[in-house]
Design a protein around this motif. Sequence first.
Motif, PDB file in Angstrom:
ATOM      1  N   ALA A   8       0.868  -1.175   0.000  1.00  0.00           N
ATOM      2  CA  ALA A   8       0.000   0.000   0.000  1.00  0.00           C
ATOM      3  C   ALA A   8       0.906   1.225   0.000  1.00  0.00           C
ATOM      4  O   ALA A   8       1.732   1.383   0.903  1.00  0.00           O
ATOM      5  N   ALA A  40      -4.253  -0.772   8.396  1.00  0.00           N
ATOM      6  CA  ALA A  40      -3.920  -1.809   9.395  1.00  0.00           C
ATOM      7  C   ALA A  40      -2.443  -2.150   9.258  1.00  0.00           C
ATOM      8  O   ALA A  40      -2.063  -3.316   9.358  1.00  0.00           O
ATOM      9  N   THR A  41      -1.640  -1.122   9.022  1.00  0.00           N
ATOM     10  CA  THR A  41      -0.223  -1.376   8.722  1.00  0.00           C
ATOM     11  C   THR A  41       0.661  -1.358   9.977  1.00  0.00           C
ATOM     12  O   THR A  41       1.883  -1.202   9.865  1.00  0.00           O
ATOM     13  N   GLY A  42       0.049  -1.502  11.138  1.00  0.00           N
ATOM     14  CA  GLY A  42       0.859  -1.602  12.348  1.00  0.00           C
ATOM     15  C   GLY A  42       1.432  -0.263  12.777  1.00  0.00           C
ATOM     16  O   GLY A  42       1.001   0.793  12.309  1.00  0.00           O
ATOM     17  N   SER A  46       1.641   3.272   7.801  1.00  0.00           N
ATOM     18  CA  SER A  46       2.110   3.757   6.500  1.00  0.00           C
ATOM     19  C   SER A  46       1.152   4.729   5.824  1.00  0.00           C
ATOM     20  O   SER A  46       1.593   5.663   5.173  1.00  0.00           O
ATOM     21  N   THR A 146      13.169  -3.565  17.793  1.00  0.00           N
ATOM     22  CA  THR A 146      12.258  -2.648  17.114  1.00  0.00           C
ATOM     23  C   THR A 146      12.241  -1.315  17.860  1.00  0.00           C
ATOM     24  O   THR A 146      12.320  -1.297  19.087  1.00  0.00           O
ATOM     25  N   GLY A 165      -5.824  -1.348  15.132  1.00  0.00           N
ATOM     26  CA  GLY A 165      -4.634  -1.992  15.705  1.00  0.00           C
ATOM     27  C   GLY A 165      -3.562  -0.981  16.064  1.00  0.00           C
ATOM     28  O   GLY A 165      -3.848   0.158  16.448  1.00  0.00           O
ATOM     29  N   ASP A 166      -2.315  -1.402  15.910  1.00  0.00           N
ATOM     30  CA  ASP A 166      -1.195  -0.521  16.272  1.00  0.00           C
ATOM     31  C   ASP A 166      -1.162   0.748  15.439  1.00  0.00           C
ATOM     32  O   ASP A 166      -0.581   1.747  15.846  1.00  0.00           O
ATOM     33  N   GLY A 176       1.183  -6.983  27.238  1.00  0.00           N
ATOM     34  CA  GLY A 176       1.027  -8.229  26.473  1.00  0.00           C
ATOM     35  C   GLY A 176      -0.332  -8.334  25.810  1.00  0.00           C
ATOM     36  O   GLY A 176      -0.869  -9.424  25.619  1.00  0.00           O
ATOM     37  N   GLY A 178      -1.265  -6.338  22.860  1.00  0.00           N
ATOM     38  CA  GLY A 178      -1.315  -5.667  21.557  1.00  0.00           C
ATOM     39  C   GLY A 178      -2.128  -6.442  20.536  1.00  0.00           C
ATOM     40  O   GLY A 178      -2.915  -5.858  19.777  1.00  0.00           O
ATOM     41  N   ILE A 179      -1.966  -7.764  20.528  1.00  0.00           N
ATOM     42  CA  ILE A 179      -2.674  -8.579  19.533  1.00  0.00           C
ATOM     43  C   ILE A 179      -4.177  -8.552  19.840  1.00  0.00           C
ATOM     44  O   ILE A 179      -4.999  -8.364  18.942  1.00  0.00           O
TER      45      ILE A 179
HETATM   46  C1  LIG Z   1       8.881  -5.940  21.716  1.00  0.00           C
HETATM   47  C2  LIG Z   1       7.415  -6.189  21.557  1.00  0.00           C
HETATM   48  C3  LIG Z   1       6.825  -7.218  22.268  1.00  0.00           C
HETATM   49  C4  LIG Z   1       5.454  -7.456  22.135  1.00  0.00           C
HETATM   50  N1  LIG Z   1       4.890  -8.474  22.851  1.00  0.00           N
HETATM   51  C5  LIG Z   1       3.564  -8.715  22.717  1.00  0.00           C
HETATM   52  C6  LIG Z   1       2.941  -9.791  23.441  1.00  0.00           C
HETATM   53  O1  LIG Z   1       3.580 -10.509  24.195  1.00  0.00           O
HETATM   54  N2  LIG Z   1       1.610  -9.989  23.273  1.00  0.00           N
HETATM   55  C7  LIG Z   1       0.849  -9.216  22.444  1.00  0.00           C
HETATM   56  O2  LIG Z   1      -0.368  -9.412  22.345  1.00  0.00           O
HETATM   57  N3  LIG Z   1       1.422  -8.198  21.744  1.00  0.00           N
HETATM   58  C8  LIG Z   1       2.736  -7.927  21.852  1.00  0.00           C
HETATM   59  N4  LIG Z   1       3.309  -6.904  21.143  1.00  0.00           N
HETATM   60  C9  LIG Z   1       2.442  -6.044  20.304  1.00  0.00           C
HETATM   61  C10 LIG Z   1       1.905  -6.755  19.057  1.00  0.00           C
HETATM   62  O3  LIG Z   1       2.972  -7.271  18.284  1.00  0.00           O
HETATM   63  C11 LIG Z   1       1.126  -5.723  18.226  1.00  0.00           C
HETATM   64  O4  LIG Z   1       0.286  -4.953  19.070  1.00  0.00           O
HETATM   65  C12 LIG Z   1       0.248  -6.402  17.170  1.00  0.00           C
HETATM   66  O5  LIG Z   1       1.045  -7.187  16.306  1.00  0.00           O
HETATM   67  C13 LIG Z   1      -0.504  -5.329  16.366  1.00  0.00           C
HETATM   68  O6  LIG Z   1      -1.163  -5.918  15.281  1.00  0.00           O
HETATM   69  P1  LIG Z   1      -1.457  -5.070  13.972  1.00  0.00           P
HETATM   70  O7  LIG Z   1      -2.193  -6.007  13.074  1.00  0.00           O
HETATM   71  O8  LIG Z   1      -2.078  -3.767  14.307  1.00  0.00           O
HETATM   72  O9  LIG Z   1      -0.025  -4.699  13.338  1.00  0.00           O
HETATM   73  P2  LIG Z   1       1.139  -5.658  12.824  1.00  0.00           P
HETATM   74  O10 LIG Z   1       1.109  -6.970  13.509  1.00  0.00           O
HETATM   75  O11 LIG Z   1       2.386  -4.825  12.918  1.00  0.00           O
HETATM   76  O12 LIG Z   1       0.755  -5.904  11.299  1.00  0.00           O
HETATM   77  C14 LIG Z   1       0.864  -4.891  10.311  1.00  0.00           C
HETATM   78  C15 LIG Z   1       1.158  -5.553   8.974  1.00  0.00           C
HETATM   79  O13 LIG Z   1       1.062  -4.573   7.927  1.00  0.00           O
HETATM   80  C16 LIG Z   1       2.145  -4.773   7.024  1.00  0.00           C
HETATM   81  N5  LIG Z   1       2.404  -3.489   6.349  1.00  0.00           N
HETATM   82  C17 LIG Z   1       2.976  -2.367   6.859  1.00  0.00           C
HETATM   83  N6  LIG Z   1       3.031  -1.394   5.930  1.00  0.00           N
HETATM   84  C18 LIG Z   1       2.475  -1.922   4.810  1.00  0.00           C
HETATM   85  C19 LIG Z   1       2.238  -1.395   3.501  1.00  0.00           C
HETATM   86  N7  LIG Z   1       2.555  -0.149   3.179  1.00  0.00           N
HETATM   87  N8  LIG Z   1       1.654  -2.206   2.584  1.00  0.00           N
HETATM   88  C20 LIG Z   1       1.309  -3.493   2.885  1.00  0.00           C
HETATM   89  N9  LIG Z   1       1.498  -4.039   4.121  1.00  0.00           N
HETATM   90  C21 LIG Z   1       2.070  -3.255   5.062  1.00  0.00           C
HETATM   91  C22 LIG Z   1       3.299  -5.222   7.912  1.00  0.00           C
HETATM   92  O14 LIG Z   1       4.269  -5.901   7.122  1.00  0.00           O
HETATM   93  C23 LIG Z   1       2.571  -6.139   8.897  1.00  0.00           C
HETATM   94  O15 LIG Z   1       2.485  -7.455   8.406  1.00  0.00           O
HETATM   95  C24 LIG Z   1       4.669  -6.648  21.257  1.00  0.00           C
HETATM   96  C25 LIG Z   1       5.272  -5.619  20.529  1.00  0.00           C
HETATM   97  C26 LIG Z   1       6.638  -5.377  20.691  1.00  0.00           C
HETATM   98  C27 LIG Z   1       7.269  -4.253  19.915  1.00  0.00           C
END
Ligand SMILES: Cc1cc2nc3c(=O)[nH]c(=O)nc-3n(C[C@H](O)[C@H](O)[C@H](O)COP(=O)(O)OP(=O)(O)OC[C@H]3O[C@@H](n4cnc5c(N)ncnc54)[C@H](O)[C@@H]3O)c2cc1C
Length: 260
Positions: A8, A40-42, A46, A146, A165-166, A176, A178-179
């Motif tokens: 994206a 939903a790019t975390g 982005s 990270t 999400g993030d 713990g 975030g997911i």
């Molecule tokens: C050190 C650390 C430890 C953690 N421990 C835990 C834990 O123990 N338990 C827990 O529940 N959570 C934990 N978390 C948090 C958890 O990882 C996140 O909150 C969760 O993954 C968020 O999900 P998300 O889908 O919003 O984002 P993400 O999981 O980050 O997914 C986003 C996706 O979008 C993709 N993306 C990004 N930009 C683009 C683009 N431009 N085009 C296409 N795709 C793109 C990325 O590649 C990724 O696959 C931890 C985080 C950190 C940093």
Amino acid sequence: MISENTQARSPLIEKGRVVGLFIAGRDQEHAQRGKVLVDATGRINSLVSKLQKTEPKRAAYVAFKSHLTDTGCEKEACEIYFFRGGYGGVNFVENSLTNLCFMVESSKARSLGNDPERILQELVLTNPRARETLSHYRLKSDWISTAFNLDISRKPDVQGLINVGDALAFNDPFTGTGILMALESGELAASQILHHLRTNSELEPDYYEFHQKTFRARLRLSSLLRSIAFGPVFLSEGLVFLLNSSTVLREFLFRSTRQG
Ligand SMILES: Cc1cc2nc3c(=O)[nH]c(=O)nc-3n(C[C@H](O)[C@H](O)[C@H](O)COP(=O)(O)OP(=O)(O)OC[C@H]3O[C@@H](n4cnc5c(N)ncnc54)[C@H](O)[C@@H]3O)c2cc1C
């Protein structure tokens, strides 16, 4: 339609409203129109960040994670360690592996060459309990690291785009959850989008209001815990003392990071 192996690139905007997305495939970029765009790019968010007029802030924190063996971590235990400039913890995974994760201020990490082994030795292991549990540890995986900021909310100020999400709110790794939060906010977004499409009501104000109601309390609590973790030592020691002496308080804190 699902597009795989694509990136994206940026929102497609017409008359101040997001009406689609520029997508880059293997060799070409094209525009995809849609009624609603969900970022939903975390935590790099982005798409929303493309609309921000200010320069992105430098990451304030850096987190490291690895798997270890030969630790004193019990099977059912989750140990949390406070130390100057950060906090971390261990929990048992499986097959005698222990998960170690810690987070420090970026400035502290830089002063130690961003070297996780040095940060572990010189910061994490200043905590007496960490020293005891990890005195004979052996590294079993590469370090994952990270860098990030922990803004309480990163709401886009434009119609037609919401984030989940993030990308909207990155909760403290301490909790713990975030997911869980990412899944919950995705579910909330889906139900609000359905409502919006059925009734033609405005999507963004309703979605963000529900998001606030659902997550504000736990995000604020995480923010408070973080202030304590990174504040003067007597505060974190006081908190540990209180939590050690009260099961009710521990359970309350645990529940509060997961709801409200
Ligand atoms: C050190 C650390 C430890 C953690 N421990 C835990 C834990 O123990 N338990 C827990 O529940 N959570 C934990 N978390 C948090 C958890 O990882 C996140 O909150 C969760 O993954 C968020 O999900 P998300 O889908 O919003 O984002 P993400 O999981 O980050 O997914 C986003 C996706 O979008 C993709 N993306 C990004 N930009 C683009 C683009 N431009 N085009 C296409 N795709 C793109 C990325 O590649 C990724 O696959 C931890 C985080 C950190 C940093």
